[in-house]
Structures are given as structure tokens and as C-alpha cells.
Scaffold this motif. Sequence first.
Motif, PDB file in Angstrom:
ATOM      1  N   THR A 131       0.265   5.833  -0.516  1.00 45.87           N
ATOM      2  CA  THR A 131      -0.627   6.953  -0.762  1.00 45.87           C
ATOM      3  C   THR A 131       0.015   7.890  -1.774  1.00 45.87           C
ATOM      4  OG1 THR A 131      -1.491   6.819   1.500  1.00 45.87           O
ATOM      5  CG2 THR A 131      -1.924   8.844   0.272  1.00 45.87           C
ATOM      6  N   PHE A 164       0.837  -1.194   0.000  1.00 45.35           N
ATOM      7  CA  PHE A 164       0.000   0.000   0.000  1.00 45.35           C
ATOM      8  C   PHE A 164       0.871   1.242   0.000  1.00 45.35           C
ATOM      9  CE2 PHE A 164      -3.216  -2.879   1.883  1.00 45.35           C
ATOM     10  CZ  PHE A 164      -4.309  -2.534   1.098  1.00 45.35           C
ATOM     11  N   GLN A 193      -5.144   6.015  -2.262  1.00 52.66           N
ATOM     12  CA  GLN A 193      -4.418   4.872  -1.707  1.00 52.66           C
ATOM     13  C   GLN A 193      -4.473   3.716  -2.695  1.00 52.66           C
ATOM     14  OE1 GLN A 193      -6.347   4.546   2.318  1.00 52.66           O
ATOM     15  NE2 GLN A 193      -4.232   4.633   3.013  1.00 52.66           N
ATOM     16  N   ILE A 201      -9.417  -5.462   1.204  1.00 50.75           N
ATOM     17  CA  ILE A 201      -9.917  -4.096   1.128  1.00 50.75           C
ATOM     18  C   ILE A 201     -11.434  -4.136   1.185  1.00 50.75           C
ATOM     19  CG2 ILE A 201     -10.046  -1.993  -0.252  1.00 50.75           C
ATOM     20  CD1 ILE A 201      -7.459  -2.842  -1.623  1.00 50.75           C
ATOM     21  N   THR A 238      -7.174   0.267  -6.073  1.00 56.39           N
ATOM     22  CA  THR A 238      -7.254   1.335  -5.078  1.00 56.39           C
ATOM     23  C   THR A 238      -8.188   0.893  -3.966  1.00 56.39           C
ATOM     24  OG1 THR A 238      -9.180   2.474  -6.018  1.00 56.39           O
ATOM     25  CG2 THR A 238      -7.017   3.024  -6.937  1.00 56.39           C
ATOM     26  N   THR A 239      -8.150   1.611  -2.863  1.00 54.35           N
ATOM     27  CA  THR A 239      -9.030   1.281  -1.738  1.00 54.35           C
ATOM     28  C   THR A 239     -10.479   1.648  -2.039  1.00 54.35           C
ATOM     29  OG1 THR A 239      -8.433   3.410  -0.733  1.00 54.35           O
ATOM     30  CG2 THR A 239      -7.220   1.464   0.009  1.00 54.35           C
ATOM     31  N   SER A 240     -10.707   2.345  -3.152  1.00 54.08           N
ATOM     32  CA  SER A 240     -12.077   2.668  -3.573  1.00 54.08           C
ATOM     33  C   SER A 240     -12.608   1.663  -4.593  1.00 54.08           C
ATOM     34  CB  SER A 240     -12.146   4.080  -4.152  1.00 54.08           C
ATOM     35  OG  SER A 240     -11.356   4.174  -5.328  1.00 54.08           O
TER      36      SER A 240
END
Length: 331
Positions: free
Chosen positions: A36, A34, A42, A325, A61-63
Motif C-alpha cells: 500500500t 502487494f 494498493q 484481483i 493496482t487493485t483498481s
Amino acid sequence: MCILISTTEHPDYPFLLLSNRDEYYARPTKGAHFRTLENGTQILAPLDLARTEHGTWIGVTTSGKIAVLVNYREEDNTPELGEISRGILPLDYLSSISSDEDWYQNLENELAKKSIRDTKVSLRKIGGFSLLYGKLDINHNTGKINHLNILSNRGDRGRVHDSMLAGACPTDEELKSHEDVAYQTTFGLSNSLFYKPWQKVDIGKSRLEELVSKSIVENYTHDELIQHCFDDILSYNTFDAEAADKAQTLEDKFLELRKSIFIPPLKTGVSKPLKSSFVGSYYGTRTQTVIALHKSGVLHYYEHDIHDSDELSKEFKVKKQHFQIPLSVPQ
């Protein structure tokens, strides 16, 4: 000769993706981790340390955005090392806050604003590639992801895993153009155009479809499903070493790589790494990745690094990583 195979066929996993990275063992790489980015995004991705851009071939990504890149093998079978690393493309997409369509439409203009080693960036200065990218949004009505996108600077662009078209899926024999891949619930890609797949892609798609069917019938646990992805598909070896040995050149040997998902250590004939091209004594499958989105919204990312040195005599234990995640799911 990398490969990716993905499917939306499993009822508990709206999206499954399997990927092998085939590369020279001497090429320096950092495993998935990971980090940023400057704009706060992220990402989880490995990095290619061989070129100053420090790009990647796969990442999320974390989204819930995903990007997977494979090189395009030119028609004359000669590799092309672009002025700019292809690895910047997944990172550019993953860091973008634009919609997928806006990102694509503005890609050339946005790249032109960048400069790497005093060289203005453009798609013309990047070697041949295909990029699978998109947001892993689960469709409430279908229980599958909405769709992903694919583009190539040697071919065309299109959609993949379009859940709104899945019910009208044509047979493999009926697929005739890049537009038809949108219908496919199981998709594969290697170093050719995505609508002109190599033999290894057809093998991978068939084996993944068989694995999904078997896992449902035999009620595989999550861990069993993932292990079979690594063992039965990503490690499936049909490489003809005898035919490769008879080949006169390294390029002729590489033709055999189109027929096998897994590539065992292949001698290149180079006695020591060439710093200018990162070519070493061995080439083959180095990193295996499985990305599994569960219907609960948890995105699983597994990475197996199976080689990290050009010295095969060096004792090496496969490095295994598992990341999770949590993503939002439709109510």
C-alpha cells in the motif's frame, strides 16, 4: 532486451499480456508482492533493489491500472544508465489519482517536484524508455478493453488496443506510423521504438496470435492457456549462440538478443559483479510475467522467477506466484 506482447483477440480474455524481463543475474530484485502506497493505493509489483529508488518495470493496482516499462536501446547500441531510475515511472502512474491524459500532461511538472539523492527529477535525467499504461476497463459494446496508452522519451506517444478502431484494422504492411498501433489487437514492444519493432517482437506477436486461435479451437482451460503462454511464447528460444560466440564484444553479442523472445544465460566476461553497474557474470531472461483479465472481471497475475543468482552452479527452483484481483465489469 526485455519484451512484452499483448492481445485483445481472445473472446474470454479482454486483455492478455506476456512479459520477459532480461537482466543481469547479479542485479538484486524482489518478486511481485502487494503493498500500500502513501496515498492508500494498493499495487502489485516486483521491485528493483539495485537502485535506491526501488522502482519497478511492471505492476497493476487493485483498481485495474497497469503499467509496463521497457528500456530503450540507444541507436549506437550503448546502454544508458540515467541519473534517475526509469523504474519510478510505473510507480508514479500507478499511484496517481489523475486521469491518464492529465497524468501525462502534468508528468514533467510533477516529476520536477521530486528530488532523489539531492537530484531534481526530470525526464531528461531518466534513461531512454517506453511505457505502456492505462486502466483495464472492459468496453460493454465490444467486450474488449477500451484502450491503453504508450509513450517514449525517445519517440512519440499514442494509443494501443483501441477497441473502437479494431474493426478497421490495417494490415501489418499498411502500418506506417506510431498512430497505427492503436488499430492493432495484438501488440508487441521491446527495446526499440514501439512503431519500429525488432524481429523478436514480430515473432512474439505471431506466436501469440497462433496460440489464441488454437486455444479457442481446442477449448483450452484457463490453466492450459496460461501454461502455453509461458512454454510456447515466453520460453521460445531462437537465440543463435554460435553467432554470439563469434562476436568480438558484449555489445555485438547483444545484437543477437533482438532475434529471440527468451534469452538463455549469456556470459558477460565479468568474473564478479560490479557494484557500481550491477553487471555480473551472466545476463538473460530472469523473470516471466503473464497478466490475464478474464471477462468475469478477475485479473490474474502470474510471475515466474527463473534466476536469482549470478552463480549458475547454485541449485535453483523456479519461483512461481499467482495473484488474483477482482475488478468491476460493465453490466
